[in-house]
Structure formats: structure tokens, C-alpha cells
Design a protein around this motif. Structure first.
Motif, short mmCIF file in Angstrom:
data_model
loop_
_atom_site.label_atom_id
_atom_site.label_comp_id
_atom_site.label_asym_id
_atom_site.label_seq_id
_atom_site.Cartn_x
_atom_site.Cartn_y
_atom_site.Cartn_z
N LYS A 47 29.99 37.65 31.65
CA LYS A 47 30.05 38.78 30.73
C LYS A 47 31.39 38.86 30.01
O LYS A 47 31.56 39.68 29.12
N ARG A 48 32.33 38.06 30.42
CA ARG A 48 33.67 38.09 29.83
C ARG A 48 34.20 36.65 29.79
O ARG A 48 33.94 35.88 30.70
N GLN A 49 34.94 36.32 28.75
CA GLN A 49 35.51 34.98 28.66
C GLN A 49 36.80 34.91 29.47
O GLN A 49 37.57 35.86 29.53
N MET A 50 37.00 33.76 30.07
CA MET A 50 38.17 33.50 30.90
C MET A 50 39.39 33.27 30.02
O MET A 50 39.33 32.53 29.04
N SER A 51 40.49 33.88 30.38
CA SER A 51 41.75 33.60 29.70
C SER A 51 42.52 32.57 30.53
O SER A 51 42.30 32.46 31.74
N PRO A 52 43.41 31.81 29.90
CA PRO A 52 44.21 30.85 30.67
C PRO A 52 45.03 31.53 31.78
O PRO A 52 45.17 30.98 32.86
N THR A 53 45.53 32.72 31.52
CA THR A 53 46.31 33.43 32.53
C THR A 53 45.47 33.74 33.76
O THR A 53 45.89 33.50 34.90
N TRP A 54 44.27 34.26 33.54
CA TRP A 54 43.38 34.56 34.67
C TRP A 54 42.98 33.27 35.38
O TRP A 54 42.93 33.22 36.61
N ALA A 55 42.68 32.21 34.62
CA ALA A 55 42.26 30.94 35.23
C ALA A 55 43.36 30.40 36.14
O ALA A 55 43.08 29.90 37.23
N LYS A 56 44.61 30.52 35.72
CA LYS A 56 45.72 30.03 36.54
C LYS A 56 45.85 30.84 37.83
O LYS A 56 46.06 30.28 38.90
N ARG A 57 45.70 32.15 37.74
CA ARG A 57 45.78 32.99 38.94
C ARG A 57 44.65 32.68 39.92
O ARG A 57 44.86 32.60 41.13
N ILE A 58 43.46 32.51 39.37
CA ILE A 58 42.29 32.20 40.22
C ILE A 58 42.45 30.84 40.86
O ILE A 58 42.19 30.67 42.06
N ALA A 59 42.90 29.86 40.09
CA ALA A 59 43.10 28.52 40.64
C ALA A 59 44.12 28.53 41.77
O ALA A 59 43.96 27.82 42.77
N GLU A 60 45.17 29.32 41.64
CA GLU A 60 46.16 29.44 42.72
C GLU A 60 45.53 29.99 43.99
O GLU A 60 45.86 29.56 45.09
N ALA A 61 44.62 30.94 43.84
CA ALA A 61 43.99 31.58 44.99
C ALA A 61 42.93 30.70 45.65
O ALA A 61 42.82 30.68 46.88
N VAL A 62 42.16 29.96 44.85
CA VAL A 62 41.04 29.19 45.40
C VAL A 62 41.34 27.70 45.51
O VAL A 62 40.58 26.96 46.12
N GLY A 63 42.42 27.25 44.88
CA GLY A 63 42.73 25.82 44.83
C GLY A 63 42.04 25.18 43.64
O GLY A 63 41.13 25.76 43.05
#
Length: 71
Positions: A47-63
Motif C-alpha cells: 500500500k506504500r512505496q519503499m523509500s531507500p531510508t526505510w529499506a536500509k533500516r529494515i535490512a539492518e534489522a532483518v539482514g
């Protein structure tokens, strides 16, 4: 319409990565990333497009690589 399908695909990939990282809930991921739970939910549902900032935070949390979560 193609863009919508890509967003859903990225959301499914994000959800799978969250579960594989043993982060059982969207709320838990929100706490680890500082991204509000409603936004995590919207991202996973496409429902929402991913921003690079959010993607980086998520990647840090999940690997993994943050670019995996960008459409």
C-alpha cells in the motif's frame, strides 16, 4: 498496473525476510527500525512505496541487502 505488482512483490519479500529473521510481528520490526508499525504494515501489503531510508533500516534489522526491498 505493473508498478502495483512490483510493490506487492517487494512487500512479500520484506515479510518473508522479517519472518526468517525471527521477527514475528510487524510491531517488533517497527521497534527495531524506528519505522511506525502502520507503515511497516502498509509496506508489506504493497500500500506504500519503499523509500531507500526505510529499506536500509529494515535490512539492518532483518539482514540482507537494502536494495532487495526497493521496487
Amino acid at each position: 498496473m505493473r508498478e502495483r505488482n512490483q510493490v506487492v512483490y517487494a512487500g512479500r519479500k520484506m515479510r518473508k525476510a522479517r519472518l526468517e529473521a525471527a521477527i514475528g510481528t510487524q510491531k517488533e520490526l517497527a521497534e527495531k527500525t524506528g519505522i511506525p508499525a502502520n507503515i511497516i504494515s502498509d509496506l508489506e501489503r504493497g500500500k506504500r512505496q519503499m523509500s531507500p531510508t526505510w529499506a536500509k533500516r529494515i535490512a539492518e534489522a532483518v539482514g540482507g541487502n537494502w536494495t532487495d526491498f526497493i521496487d
